[in-house]
Motif scaffolding. Structure first.
Motif, PDB file in Angstrom:
ATOM      1  N   ASN A   1       0.135  -6.533   1.248  1.00 40.25           N
ATOM      2  CA  ASN A   1      -0.550  -5.256   1.031  1.00 40.25           C
ATOM      3  C   ASN A   1      -0.405  -4.334   2.227  1.00 40.25           C
ATOM      4  OD1 ASN A   1      -1.818  -5.494  -1.534  1.00 40.25           O
ATOM      5  ND2 ASN A   1      -3.345  -6.862  -0.671  1.00 40.25           N
ATOM      6  N   HIS A   2      -0.592  -4.901   3.418  1.00 38.43           N
ATOM      7  CA  HIS A   2      -0.696  -4.072   4.617  1.00 38.43           C
ATOM      8  C   HIS A   2       0.034  -4.785   5.750  1.00 38.43           C
ATOM      9  CE1 HIS A   2      -3.581  -1.652   7.451  1.00 38.43           C
ATOM     10  NE2 HIS A   2      -2.312  -1.549   7.779  1.00 38.43           N
ATOM     11  N   ALA A   3       1.168  -4.251   6.125  1.00 38.96           N
ATOM     12  CA  ALA A   3       2.028  -4.925   7.098  1.00 38.96           C
ATOM     13  C   ALA A   3       1.322  -5.128   8.438  1.00 38.96           C
ATOM     14  CB  ALA A   3       3.320  -4.126   7.292  1.00 38.96           C
ATOM     15  N   CYS A   4       0.545  -4.134   8.903  1.00 38.80           N
ATOM     16  CA  CYS A   4      -0.131  -4.267  10.208  1.00 38.80           C
ATOM     17  C   CYS A   4      -1.068  -5.464  10.202  1.00 38.80           C
ATOM     18  CB  CYS A   4      -0.924  -3.009  10.541  1.00 38.80           C
ATOM     19  SG  CYS A   4       0.035  -1.493  10.502  1.00 38.80           S
ATOM     20  N   ALA A   5      -1.817  -5.620   9.113  1.00 36.02           N
ATOM     21  CA  ALA A   5      -2.825  -6.678   9.035  1.00 36.02           C
ATOM     22  C   ALA A   5      -2.171  -8.043   8.842  1.00 36.02           C
ATOM     23  CB  ALA A   5      -3.801  -6.389   7.894  1.00 36.02           C
ATOM     24  N   THR A   6      -1.159  -8.125   7.989  1.00 34.30           N
ATOM     25  CA  THR A   6      -0.517  -9.417   7.731  1.00 34.30           C
ATOM     26  C   THR A   6       0.250  -9.890   8.966  1.00 34.30           C
ATOM     27  OG1 THR A   6      -0.353  -8.923   5.382  1.00 34.30           O
ATOM     28  CG2 THR A   6       1.117 -10.630   6.232  1.00 34.30           C
ATOM     29  N   ALA A   7       1.003  -8.994   9.577  1.00 31.04           N
ATOM     30  CA  ALA A   7       1.767  -9.392  10.763  1.00 31.04           C
ATOM     31  C   ALA A   7       0.840  -9.916  11.854  1.00 31.04           C
ATOM     32  CB  ALA A   7       2.590  -8.214  11.271  1.00 31.04           C
ATOM     33  N   ALA A   8      -0.361  -9.344  11.946  1.00 35.63           N
ATOM     34  CA  ALA A   8      -1.303  -9.739  12.999  1.00 35.63           C
ATOM     35  C   ALA A   8      -1.791 -11.172  12.841  1.00 35.63           C
ATOM     36  CB  ALA A   8      -2.495  -8.788  13.019  1.00 35.63           C
TER      37      ALA A   8
ATOM     38  N   ASP B   1      -6.728  -8.220   3.865  1.00 36.46           N
ATOM     39  CA  ASP B   1      -6.538  -6.830   3.432  1.00 36.46           C
ATOM     40  C   ASP B   1      -6.305  -6.765   1.932  1.00 36.46           C
ATOM     41  OD1 ASP B   1      -5.270  -4.157   2.944  1.00 36.46           O
ATOM     42  OD2 ASP B   1      -5.590  -4.027   5.102  1.00 36.46           O
ATOM     43  N   ARG B   2      -7.165  -6.010   1.247  1.00 36.91           N
ATOM     44  CA  ARG B   2      -7.034  -5.824  -0.202  1.00 36.91           C
ATOM     45  C   ARG B   2      -6.854  -4.343  -0.501  1.00 36.91           C
ATOM     46  NH1 ARG B   2      -6.399  -6.583  -3.772  1.00 36.91           N
ATOM     47  NH2 ARG B   2      -7.927  -7.195  -5.306  1.00 36.91           N
ATOM     48  N   GLY B   3      -6.026  -3.712   0.341  1.00 42.33           N
ATOM     49  CA  GLY B   3      -5.879  -2.262   0.291  1.00 42.33           C
ATOM     50  C   GLY B   3      -5.377  -1.717  -1.028  1.00 42.33           C
ATOM     51  N   THR B   4      -4.680  -2.525  -1.823  1.00 42.40           N
ATOM     52  CA  THR B   4      -4.213  -2.026  -3.125  1.00 42.40           C
ATOM     53  C   THR B   4      -5.284  -2.144  -4.208  1.00 42.40           C
ATOM     54  OG1 THR B   4      -3.246  -4.180  -3.687  1.00 42.40           O
ATOM     55  CG2 THR B   4      -1.779  -2.563  -2.638  1.00 42.40           C
TER      56      THR B   4
ATOM     57  N   VAL C   1      -2.193   0.220  -9.236  1.00 43.29           N
ATOM     58  CA  VAL C   1      -1.828  -1.169  -9.509  1.00 43.29           C
ATOM     59  C   VAL C   1      -2.395  -2.041  -8.392  1.00 43.29           C
ATOM     60  CG1 VAL C   1       0.055  -2.809  -9.842  1.00 43.29           C
ATOM     61  CG2 VAL C   1       0.286  -0.451 -10.674  1.00 43.29           C
ATOM     62  N   ASP C   2      -3.304  -2.936  -8.755  1.00 44.42           N
ATOM     63  CA  ASP C   2      -3.898  -3.867  -7.791  1.00 44.42           C
ATOM     64  C   ASP C   2      -2.941  -5.045  -7.611  1.00 44.42           C
ATOM     65  OD1 ASP C   2      -5.358  -5.735  -6.381  1.00 44.42           O
ATOM     66  OD2 ASP C   2      -7.155  -5.556  -7.614  1.00 44.42           O
ATOM     67  N   GLN C   3      -2.448  -5.219  -6.385  1.00 47.20           N
ATOM     68  CA  GLN C   3      -1.462  -6.279  -6.135  1.00 47.20           C
ATOM     69  C   GLN C   3      -2.106  -7.562  -5.633  1.00 47.20           C
ATOM     70  OE1 GLN C   3       1.254  -5.594  -7.378  1.00 47.20           O
ATOM     71  NE2 GLN C   3       2.022  -3.553  -6.874  1.00 47.20           N
ATOM     72  N   GLY C   4      -3.424  -7.691  -5.781  1.00 45.75           N
ATOM     73  CA  GLY C   4      -4.088  -8.910  -5.314  1.00 45.75           C
ATOM     74  C   GLY C   4      -3.880  -9.056  -3.820  1.00 45.75           C
ATOM     75  N   PHE C   5      -3.472 -10.260  -3.400  1.00 44.07           N
ATOM     76  CA  PHE C   5      -3.139 -10.480  -1.988  1.00 44.07           C
ATOM     77  C   PHE C   5      -1.636 -10.381  -1.749  1.00 44.07           C
ATOM     78  CE2 PHE C   5      -7.426 -12.053  -2.016  1.00 44.07           C
ATOM     79  CZ  PHE C   5      -7.894 -11.832  -0.733  1.00 44.07           C
TER      80      PHE C   5
ATOM     81  N   PHE D   1       0.841  -1.196   0.000  1.00 46.02           N
ATOM     82  CA  PHE D   1       0.000   0.000   0.000  1.00 46.02           C
ATOM     83  C   PHE D   1       0.877   1.247   0.000  1.00 46.02           C
ATOM     84  CE2 PHE D   1      -2.540   3.435   1.438  1.00 46.02           C
ATOM     85  CZ  PHE D   1      -3.805   3.193   0.944  1.00 46.02           C
ATOM     86  N   MET D   2       1.858   1.278   0.873  1.00 47.33           N
ATOM     87  CA  MET D   2       2.735   2.459   0.970  1.00 47.33           C
ATOM     88  C   MET D   2       3.586   2.618  -0.283  1.00 47.33           C
ATOM     89  SD  MET D   2       2.285   4.344   3.617  1.00 47.33           S
ATOM     90  CE  MET D   2       0.777   4.113   4.569  1.00 47.33           C
ATOM     91  N   SER D   3       4.023   1.521  -0.887  1.00 45.91           N
ATOM     92  CA  SER D   3       4.772   1.685  -2.138  1.00 45.91           C
ATOM     93  C   SER D   3       3.831   2.148  -3.243  1.00 45.91           C
ATOM     94  CB  SER D   3       5.528   0.411  -2.520  1.00 45.91           C
ATOM     95  OG  SER D   3       4.658  -0.589  -2.970  1.00 45.91           O
ATOM     96  N   GLY D   4       2.560   1.756  -3.157  1.00 45.78           N
ATOM     97  CA  GLY D   4       1.591   2.172  -4.167  1.00 45.78           C
ATOM     98  C   GLY D   4       1.308   3.664  -4.161  1.00 45.78           C
ATOM     99  N   ILE D   5       1.502   4.316  -3.016  1.00 44.92           N
ATOM    100  CA  ILE D   5       1.303   5.775  -2.980  1.00 44.92           C
ATOM    101  C   ILE D   5       2.644   6.509  -2.948  1.00 44.92           C
ATOM    102  CG2 ILE D   5      -1.009   5.660  -1.967  1.00 44.92           C
ATOM    103  CD1 ILE D   5       0.230   6.500   0.730  1.00 44.92           C
ATOM    104  N   GLY D   6       3.725   5.773  -3.154  1.00 44.57           N
ATOM    105  CA  GLY D   6       5.015   6.427  -3.362  1.00 44.57           C
ATOM    106  C   GLY D   6       5.779   6.802  -2.106  1.00 44.57           C
TER     107      GLY D   6
END
Lengths: 379, 379
Positions: free
Chosen positions: B347-354, B285-288, B293-297, B243-248
């Protein structure tokens, strides 16, 4: 529900209504019994020994699992007949053999020659003929061989040669997109036809196929004829959720799981009520987003678990949920002061339950204290 | 990375690249130091004492948390200056006081008179003047008062009367929708202006406001002027994600977190590679999905964590991930046999790490074994 005990819980908290759960469990038993098949509940949903004892026939099996960790925990708790329903990777066979050595009859799933040969090799090396189900693809959803794939017989021969060929297994995952009993019954028949054809192909080649296993929550409830099938797997049916009510498998009142939350603020100008159940509590599952009715991150109920008309958790941050009136509704926003306790019904019970370490289980008749059933996780 | 040690891990497993993490931590320090503010890392992302020690200044604070459980765990580990950055509900104040009684300087957040009065009452009853930040809404994203809301001064007076008015806090959550440094810098200025205006309003009424706290990962990195601000909070910057790389805000190469997975099957006709990392590992999390660019999962990398061109986890079931070539790409599907190890960027480190109980941390130079940093969760 024991309201007083619930009011003392720190929020967010996962609440399980045992009466509804038992009703759901009984419903599937009543439906499948006359169809002549056994139920092999999928414990990936509950991930709790306490819950499993109330779901499994006589408390200890048969069962389905989605991870070896589930197999190990339930095996240690006395469940002795388990199918690990995810295609086996060769590096996991050592754990499979270790668990089997404790007396747990663990079955693995394959859909390729690489896997079949790995299982055959591990069986030969260990002297333990690992039981195998060959996965059949009945709807293009995920893994498996189509029933007339010539590889089916080749794989069957390799398995039967050195391991134990126990049968065939399929999962009608595409049935989650089918709305209503009629459409789901068609998927159930497609699921049955595919796996029975595969079983007949194996038997026609002189191979054994005692087990013919189907399963998904929608098809399990919709199936009208299960001739040739020996068992049905289902998982989320014990709790149900908004996704399942959205496709007509259950009603919202059947949902046994809710997240207890507390109001922590308001943005009155925007019509928002803010609660302490964000996506960390509800999960990021937005499975109803593409259904006829989008339930946001969940349906809001009062402290007695009665749904509040058109109130949903519209958006969520990690620890904030934002409750609003559903778009298009003219219902006024209710007055829910800071400190108010609410229940949220989840989109997807498997995903929401996984966010918590256990279930708080009120007594149906206030005859006992709030029980706590621990969950586990990991792989 | 210590490939041999990683190859021995059961999958799916959460892998943390400490070198990348330290680079990310240093980057924000280097950016914010010259702007004259302190960093108060948000530990909701890492939820790990081992990780926190490497992120916090001198290892023990200041810190931000999203749950009282985080406050309790980090407080017990010696972190003595903590902001609980979610609006306080009155029923949580007993736990706040208990933790403060252990010597942890825990600050709470309010944005309503109900909360202010509850904190004042608890302070008076306990003799411990609880420190309070008043939440300011800088972008309509979530909670908080706008800076010119007359309630700000009323709440400030109640807090200062019986508790401790420590200052104001805001979070530019809408900056997550801003793409590129220029747009994010505008949000940073909006965030700064709102909270500084609120601080000035309080001071103008003779109220104290020593702390002026802003923060979100995009604005923390983009801010060019933080005059009047005393501290910046950020959480996901330590790991970064798609997500963060997607917004630069970062590049994919900055992402410190990955999920190690194993290939368990194929559907060659459909161009699918099936792995044992489903949504239980990646999170839902499907935040992208709504980014350019949609990165899927998640983005698929080889065993050395080098991205494989245009390969993403397109869909996921609970324990199955389906890898495909990105839609529109003409890259051929690589040959990745059953058993192949891959890394998936989240996509989202907080959600995946959890989704995991801890981080596997390879040695940067193979000088030690794989470390394991436990995570905790719950509320």
């Amino acid at each position: 529900m024991t309201t007083a005990a619930l009011l003392a819980l720190p929020t967010p908290a996962l609440v399980l209504d045992e009466t509804r759960m038992q009703r759901n469990v009984q419903r599937l038993r009543d439906h499948l019994g006359p169809l002549g098949v056994q139920i092999r509940p999928h414990l990936k949903t509950v991930k709790s020994v306490e819950a499993a004892r109330r779901i499994l026939k006589d408390g200890n099996g048969p069962a389905t699992v989605s991870t070896l960790r589930e197999a190990e925990v339930f095996g240690a708790a006395g469940v002795k007949d388990i199918v690990y329903a995810v295609g086996i990777s060769p590096d996991k066979l050592a754990r499979v053999l270790s668990l089997r050595a404790t007396g747990c009859d663990l079955t693995v799933v394959v859909d390729s020659m690489v896997q079949a040969e790995a299982v055959a090799t591990a069986s030969r090396a260990s002297g333990d003929r690992i039981p195998v189900l060959i996965e059949i693809d009945s709807d293009g959803h995920r893994s498996g061989l189509v029933a007339n794939d010539p590889q089916l017989l080749e794989i069957g021969k390799v398995v039967a040669g050195e391991a134990t060929l126990r049968g065939v297994i399929t999962h009608a995952g595409e049935s989650y997109a089918a709305v209503g009993a009629e459409a789901q019954a068609a998927f159930a028949e497609q699921e049955r036809a595919a796996v029975v054809a595969a079983a007949e192909a194996l038997r026609g080649a002189g191979l054994p196929c005692p087990v013919v296993s189907v399963g998904s929550t929608p098809t399990a409830h919709a199936a009208r004829n299960l001739d040739g099938v020996t068992e049905v797997r289902a998982g989320v049916y014990v709790f149900f959720d908004l996704f399942m009510s959205g496709i007509g498998v259950c009603t919202q009142d059947d949902i046994a799981l809710s997240v207890l939350t507390t109001v922590i603020g308001h943005q009155k100008d925007r019509g928002w009520i803010i609660v302490d159940a964000g996506w960390m509590a509800m999960s990021r599952d937005r499975g109803t987003a593409n259904q006829a009715v989008d339930q946001g991150f969940g349906v809001v109920c009062d402290s007695q678990r009665r749904p509040l008309t058109d109130l949903i958790v519209a958006t969520a941050n990690q620890e904030h949920g934002v409750i609003t009136i559903r778009p298009g509704s003219t219902v006024p926003l209710p007055d829910l002061p800071v400190g108010t306790r609410l229940h949220i019904l989840p989109n997807h019970a498997c995903a929401t339950a996984a966010q918590f370490d256990g279930y708080h289980v009120p007594s149906a008749d206030d005859s006992r204290d709030l029980a706590y059933w621990p969950r586990f996780r990991g792989w």
